[in-house]
Design an enzyme around this catalytic site. Structure first.
Site, PDB file in Angstrom:
ATOM      1  N   LYS A 110       0.948  -1.270  -0.401  1.00 43.59           N
ATOM      2  CA  LYS A 110       0.093  -0.143   0.052  1.00 43.59           C
ATOM      3  C   LYS A 110       0.856   1.471   0.022  1.00 43.59           C
ATOM      4  O   LYS A 110       0.657   2.344  -0.690  1.00 43.59           O
ATOM      5  CB  LYS A 110      -1.266   0.301   1.595  1.00 43.59           C
ATOM      6  CG  LYS A 110      -1.915  -1.369   0.858  1.00 43.59           C
ATOM      7  CD  LYS A 110      -3.270  -0.365   1.839  1.00 43.59           C
ATOM      8  CE  LYS A 110      -4.211  -1.772   1.417  1.00 43.59           C
ATOM      9  NZ  LYS A 110      -5.334  -2.091   2.536  1.00 43.59           N
ATOM     10  N   LYS A 189      -3.116  -7.568 -10.512  1.00 44.73           N
ATOM     11  CA  LYS A 189      -4.406  -7.810 -10.554  1.00 44.73           C
ATOM     12  C   LYS A 189      -5.086  -6.742 -10.361  1.00 44.73           C
ATOM     13  O   LYS A 189      -4.905  -5.203 -10.130  1.00 44.73           O
ATOM     14  CB  LYS A 189      -3.842  -8.131  -8.596  1.00 44.73           C
ATOM     15  CG  LYS A 189      -5.948  -8.381  -7.713  1.00 44.73           C
ATOM     16  CD  LYS A 189      -4.706  -8.256  -6.207  1.00 44.73           C
ATOM     17  CE  LYS A 189      -5.752  -7.066  -5.419  1.00 44.73           C
ATOM     18  NZ  LYS A 189      -6.124  -6.826  -4.611  1.00 44.73           N
ATOM     19  N   LYS A 192      -9.145  -1.428  -7.207  1.00 44.58           N
ATOM     20  CA  LYS A 192      -9.572  -0.095  -7.328  1.00 44.58           C
ATOM     21  C   LYS A 192      -8.273   0.975  -6.888  1.00 44.58           C
ATOM     22  O   LYS A 192      -8.436   2.187  -7.761  1.00 44.58           O
ATOM     23  CB  LYS A 192      -9.929   0.423  -5.667  1.00 44.58           C
ATOM     24  CG  LYS A 192     -11.541  -0.087  -5.338  1.00 44.58           C
ATOM     25  CD  LYS A 192     -11.907  -0.066  -3.449  1.00 44.58           C
ATOM     26  CE  LYS A 192     -12.595  -1.514  -3.047  1.00 44.58           C
ATOM     27  NZ  LYS A 192     -12.599  -1.846  -2.388  1.00 44.58           N
TER      28      LYS A 192
HETATM   29  P1  ADP Z   1      -9.097  -2.891  -3.335  1.00 44.50           P
HETATM   30  O1  ADP Z   1      -7.453  -4.022  -4.686  1.00 44.50           O
HETATM   31  O2  ADP Z   1      -9.311  -3.077  -4.728  1.00 44.50           O
HETATM   32  O3  ADP Z   1      -8.482  -2.069  -2.698  1.00 44.50           O
HETATM   33  P2  ADP Z   1      -9.851  -3.977  -1.564  1.00 44.50           P
HETATM   34  O4  ADP Z   1      -8.267  -4.977  -0.991  1.00 44.50           O
HETATM   35  O5  ADP Z   1     -10.544  -3.554  -0.792  1.00 44.50           O
HETATM   36  O6  ADP Z   1      -9.984  -4.658  -2.853  1.00 44.50           O
HETATM   37  O7  ADP Z   1     -10.583  -6.541  -1.512  1.00 44.50           O
HETATM   38  C1  ADP Z   1     -11.659  -6.122  -0.865  1.00 44.50           C
HETATM   39  C2  ADP Z   1     -12.347  -7.918  -0.963  1.00 44.50           C
HETATM   40  O8  ADP Z   1     -12.042  -8.359  -2.260  1.00 44.50           O
HETATM   41  C3  ADP Z   1     -11.173  -8.752  -0.097  1.00 44.50           C
HETATM   42  O9  ADP Z   1     -11.727 -10.073   0.164  1.00 44.50           O
HETATM   43  C4  ADP Z   1      -9.919  -8.986  -1.800  1.00 44.50           C
HETATM   44  O10 ADP Z   1      -9.780  -9.734  -1.606  1.00 44.50           O
HETATM   45  C5  ADP Z   1     -11.048  -9.541  -3.285  1.00 44.50           C
HETATM   46  N1  ADP Z   1     -10.193  -8.388  -4.058  1.00 44.50           N
HETATM   47  C6  ADP Z   1     -10.080  -7.723  -4.144  1.00 44.50           C
HETATM   48  N2  ADP Z   1      -9.266  -7.492  -5.397  1.00 44.50           N
HETATM   49  C7  ADP Z   1      -9.207  -8.763  -5.980  1.00 44.50           C
HETATM   50  C8  ADP Z   1      -8.962  -9.502  -7.877  1.00 44.50           C
HETATM   51  N3  ADP Z   1      -8.325  -8.422  -8.248  1.00 44.50           N
HETATM   52  N4  ADP Z   1      -9.157 -10.821  -7.772  1.00 44.50           N
HETATM   53  C9  ADP Z   1      -9.789 -11.853  -6.537  1.00 44.50           C
HETATM   54  N5  ADP Z   1     -10.766 -11.044  -5.113  1.00 44.50           N
HETATM   55  C10 ADP Z   1     -10.166  -9.441  -4.689  1.00 44.50           C
HETATM   56  N1  TRP Z   2      -8.562  -6.273   5.112  1.00 50.59           N
HETATM   57  C1  TRP Z   2      -9.800  -7.022   3.954  1.00 50.59           C
HETATM   58  C2  TRP Z   2      -9.601  -6.631   2.662  1.00 50.59           C
HETATM   59  O1  TRP Z   2      -9.519  -5.072   2.702  1.00 50.59           O
HETATM   60  C3  TRP Z   2     -11.231  -6.057   5.001  1.00 50.59           C
HETATM   61  C4  TRP Z   2     -11.047  -7.340   5.777  1.00 50.59           C
HETATM   62  C5  TRP Z   2     -11.208  -6.289   7.108  1.00 50.59           C
HETATM   63  C6  TRP Z   2     -11.734  -8.501   6.331  1.00 50.59           C
HETATM   64  N2  TRP Z   2     -11.935  -7.306   7.835  1.00 50.59           N
HETATM   65  C7  TRP Z   2     -11.979  -8.655   8.240  1.00 50.59           C
HETATM   66  C8  TRP Z   2     -11.970  -9.730   5.307  1.00 50.59           C
HETATM   67  C9  TRP Z   2     -11.870  -9.521   8.324  1.00 50.59           C
HETATM   68  C10 TRP Z   2     -12.753 -10.558   5.914  1.00 50.59           C
HETATM   69  C11 TRP Z   2     -12.017 -10.513   7.796  1.00 50.59           C
HETATM   70  O2  TRP Z   2     -10.227  -6.301   1.819  1.00 50.59           O
END
Ligand code: ADP
Ligand code: TRP
Length: 321
Positions: A110, A189, A192
Site C-alpha cells: 500500500k 491484479k 481500485k
Molecule cells: P482493492 O484491491 O480493489 O482495494 P480490496 O483490497 O478492498 O480491493 O479487497 C476487497 C475484497 O475483494 C478482498 O476479499 C479481496 O481479496 C478481494 N479482491 C480484491 N481484488 C481482487 C481481485 N483482483 N481478484 C480477486 N479478489 C479480489
Molecule cells: N482487510 C480486508 C480487505 O481489505 C477487509 C477486512 C477487514 C476483512 N476485516 C476483515 C475481511 C475480516 C475478512 C475478515 O479486503
C-alpha cells in the site's frame, strides 16, 4: 458453521471484489450462519474524506444486496456500529509481536502505491484479527491477497490463548476455486487503486469503452492464436460466462479469423448480461435507501449480540473484568 467476511468502503466495487469476495460470501449464506460487514474503520487507513466514506459505505451495502446478499439469511452490518471490534483489537495488539506485522505484505504494497504510512495502516491486521475472532468465526471467504491476514489472525488467537488460556477459536480462510485473482485491464491484479478495474455497476457506455480499450497484441484477425487462454479478455470471459461459451471463444481465437475487436464486443455483451438482474435490483434499492439503512441497523444489533459476549470473554481472560 459461522462465516465472517468484510469489505472496505474505500471505493467503487469491481469485478475482482465480486468474484474474490462477494460471490463466495453470497454462495455461503445458505451454508451457515453468515456475518458480513462493511469495514469502515479499516477504510480510515487509506481514505481521508468523511463524505466519501459515508457514500461508499452505503454503496457497498446497496451493491452487496443487489448482487444477492439476502438479509434474511446473512447479517449485514457496518463495522463501526460494533465498537467492541476496537477494544478487542487493543487487547490483541498487546500480544502481537512487532515482527508479525513487519512481515505483512499489504503494508509495504500500500505504501508503494502511495498510501500514507500511518500507525493504523501498520496495525490494520490486528484490527482484522479482532473482526474475525470476535465472532468465533470458522470460515473467512476472501480473495487470496488476504490469506496472510487470516494467518496473522490464527497466530494472534494462539498467542492470546497461550498467554491467558483457551479463549479464541482458530478460523480458516476460504477461497473460491479458479477465481483467486481476477486480472485488471492491464494484466495486473484488478484493484481500485491501480486504475485497471471494471466496476460491477459501471455505466453502459463507459464500461463498453473501458473493455474495448484492453490492449492486445498486434497479430492480425486471420492469424490463429494458440495461446488464447492467456488473452486478458478471454480470462475475464472465463469468470462471467458459462464454460461452453468460454470454450467456444477460446476455440474461435485458436482457429484464426476472429479479431480482437469482436472478442472485446463479446466480452462487453457477456458482462452486461451477467449483471443484468443485479442491476435491476440495484435500481430498486437506490429508490429505497431507507430499507438499506434499516438492514444495516438490524444487522448491527444482531452482530453485537455475538460480539459483546466474546469481547467479555476476552476481557475476563486477561483480567480486565
Ligand atoms: P482493492 O484491491 O480493489 O482495494 P480490496 O483490497 O478492498 O480491493 O479487497 C476487497 C475484497 O475483494 C478482498 O476479499 C479481496 O481479496 C478481494 N479482491 C480484491 N481484488 C481482487 C481481485 N483482483 N481478484 C480477486 N479478489 C479480489
Ligand atoms: N482487510 C480486508 C480487505 O481489505 C477487509 C477486512 C477487514 C476483512 N476485516 C476483515 C475481511 C475480516 C475478512 C475478515 O479486503
Amino acid at each position: 458453521m459461522r462465516i465472517l467476511s468484510g469489505i472496505q468502503p474505500s471505493g467503487i466495487l469491481h469485478v475482482g471484489n465480486y468474484f474474490g469476495m462477494m460471490r463466495p460470501s453470497i454462495e455461503l449464506q445458505d451454508q451457515g450462519e453468515a456475518y458480513y460487514f462493511i469495514a469502515d474503520y479499516h477504510s480510515m487507513t487509506s481514505l481521508y474524506d468523511a463524505d466519501l466514506r459515508r457514500d461508499y459505505t452505503r454503496r457497498v451495502a446497496v451493491d452487496f444486496l443487489a448482487c444477492g446478499l439476502n438479509p434474511e439469511r446473512a447479517v449485514l452490518f457496518k463495522q463501526s456500529d460494533v465498537p467492541e471490534h476496537v477494544e478487542l483489537s487493543w487487547i490483541l495488539s498487546s500480544v502481537c509481536p512487532m515482527g508479525l506485522l513487519e512481515r505483512c505484505h499489504s503494508y509495504k504494497d500500500k505504501i508503494a502505491n502511495g498510501v500514507s504510512a500511518s500507525h493504523g495502516l501498520f496495525a490494520y491486521p490486528v484490527l482484522m484479527a479482532a473482526d474475525i475472532l470476535i465472532y468465533d468465526a470458522d470460515s473467512v471467504p476472501v480473495g487470496s491477497d488476504q490469506k496472510q491476514h487470516v494467518e496473522v489472525t490464527r497466530d494472534l488467537a494462539q498467542k492470546f490463548n497461550q498467554t491467558y488460556g483457551e479463549t479464541f477459536k482458530l478460523p480458516e480462510p476460504r477461497f473460491r476455486d479458479g477465481a483467486e485473482t481476477v486480472l485488471g485491464l492491464d494484466g495486473q491484479k484488478m484493484s481500485k487503486s491501480y486504475n485497471n478495474a471494471v466496476e460491477i455497476f459501471g455505466e453502459e457506455k463507459a464500461t463498453r469503452k473501458r473493455l474495448m480499450s484492453i490492449v492486445m497484441d498486434s497479430r492480425t484477425p486471420d492469424e490463429p492464436k494458440p495461446d488464447a487462454e492467456k488473452n486478458l479478455a478471454i480470462q475475464l470471459i472465463k469468470h462471467i460466462a458459462p464454460t461452453e461459451i468460454y470454450q467456444d471463444e477460446v476455440e474461435k481465437l485458436k482457429a484464426g479469423g476472429y479479431g480482437y475487436g469482436n472478442l472485446k464486443k463479446r466480452l462487453f455483451e457477456l458482462y452486461w448480461e451477467y449483471f443484468r438482474d443485479a442491476r435491476a435490483r440495484r435500481d430498486e434499492l437506490m429508490n429505497n435507501l431507507d430499507y438499506v439503512d434499516q438492514v444495516l441497523a438490524n444487522g448491527a444489533a444482531k452482530a453485537r449480540e455475538i460480539a459483546r459476549p466474546v469481547n467479555q470473554r476476552a476481557r475476563r481472560a486477561c483480567g480486565l473484568d
